[in-house]
Design a protein around this motif. Structure first.
Motif, short mmCIF file in Angstrom:
data_model
loop_
_atom_site.label_atom_id
_atom_site.label_comp_id
_atom_site.label_asym_id
_atom_site.label_seq_id
_atom_site.Cartn_x
_atom_site.Cartn_y
_atom_site.Cartn_z
N UNK A 35 6.80 -8.94 -36.38
CA UNK A 35 7.39 -8.55 -37.66
C UNK A 35 8.62 -7.66 -37.44
N UNK A 36 8.53 -6.76 -36.47
CA UNK A 36 9.66 -5.88 -36.18
C UNK A 36 10.85 -6.69 -35.69
N UNK A 37 10.59 -7.66 -34.82
CA UNK A 37 11.68 -8.51 -34.32
C UNK A 37 12.29 -9.33 -35.44
N UNK A 38 11.46 -9.85 -36.34
CA UNK A 38 11.97 -10.63 -37.47
C UNK A 38 12.85 -9.75 -38.35
N UNK A 39 12.43 -8.51 -38.60
CA UNK A 39 13.24 -7.60 -39.41
C UNK A 39 14.59 -7.33 -38.76
N UNK A 40 14.61 -7.17 -37.45
CA UNK A 40 15.87 -6.93 -36.74
C UNK A 40 16.77 -8.15 -36.86
N UNK A 88 -7.17 -5.70 -32.00
CA UNK A 88 -6.08 -4.74 -31.80
C UNK A 88 -4.91 -5.40 -31.10
N UNK A 89 -5.18 -6.18 -30.07
CA UNK A 89 -4.11 -6.88 -29.35
C UNK A 89 -3.35 -7.83 -30.25
N UNK A 90 -4.09 -8.56 -31.09
CA UNK A 90 -3.46 -9.49 -32.03
C UNK A 90 -2.63 -8.73 -33.05
N UNK A 91 -3.17 -7.63 -33.59
CA UNK A 91 -2.43 -6.84 -34.57
C UNK A 91 -1.17 -6.24 -33.97
N UNK A 92 -1.24 -5.81 -32.71
CA UNK A 92 -0.05 -5.28 -32.04
C UNK A 92 1.01 -6.36 -31.89
N UNK A 93 0.58 -7.58 -31.56
CA UNK A 93 1.53 -8.69 -31.45
C UNK A 93 2.17 -8.99 -32.79
N UNK A 94 1.37 -8.99 -33.86
CA UNK A 94 1.89 -9.26 -35.20
C UNK A 94 2.93 -8.21 -35.59
N UNK A 95 2.63 -6.94 -35.32
CA UNK A 95 3.57 -5.86 -35.64
C UNK A 95 4.86 -6.05 -34.85
#
Length: 123
Positions: free
Chosen positions: A90-95, A80-87
């Motif tokens: 990804x959000x920062x990359x999109x921005x 869960x911690x890893x998945x939260x970091x990935x999300x």
């Protein structure tokens, strides 16, 4: 620790919730309290708090098992911690990509205006 909930027939049924023991920063066994505020979205949740209110210890009571079945928080904390970091990444990359696209569009407009006015001033 057990709590009750209603079945679809209205009769209360028992739910067996298991929690890991905690020790607060001053070495005492913390109290377990219930959020009772009507306006808080966390109303009804259990939390730990220092019994002496001296060390400021507090935290949510998160069960490690419900009716003998391990909860997702105990079996997949690392995932869960890893998945939260990935999300989050990804959000920062999109921005960043969105901002990059805006900069590209502004550069193209500036170049267009530069050449447009430089050509018209030559005439």
């Amino acid at each position: 620790m057990s709590s009750s909930s209603s079945s679809r027939f209205g009769a209360p049924k028992s739910v067996d919730l298991r929690y890991n023991g905690k020790v607060c920063s001053c070495g005492q066994k913390p109290l377990i309290k219930i959020v009772e505020s009507e306006v808080k979205p966390s109303r009804g949740r259990l939390y730990f708090v220092c019994p002496a209110s001296t060390c400021g210890f507090q935290g949510w009571c998160i069960p490690y098992a419900i009716n003998g079945i391990p909860t997702a928080t105990t079996t997949s904390k690392a995932v869960d911690g890893f998945e939260q970091m990935v999300v989050a990444i990804k959000t920062r990359v999109e921005v960043v990509e969105a901002k990059q696209e805006m900069v590209k569009q502004m550069v193209v407009r500036c170049l267009f205006l530069f050449f447009y006015f430089s050509c018209h001033s030559c005439l």
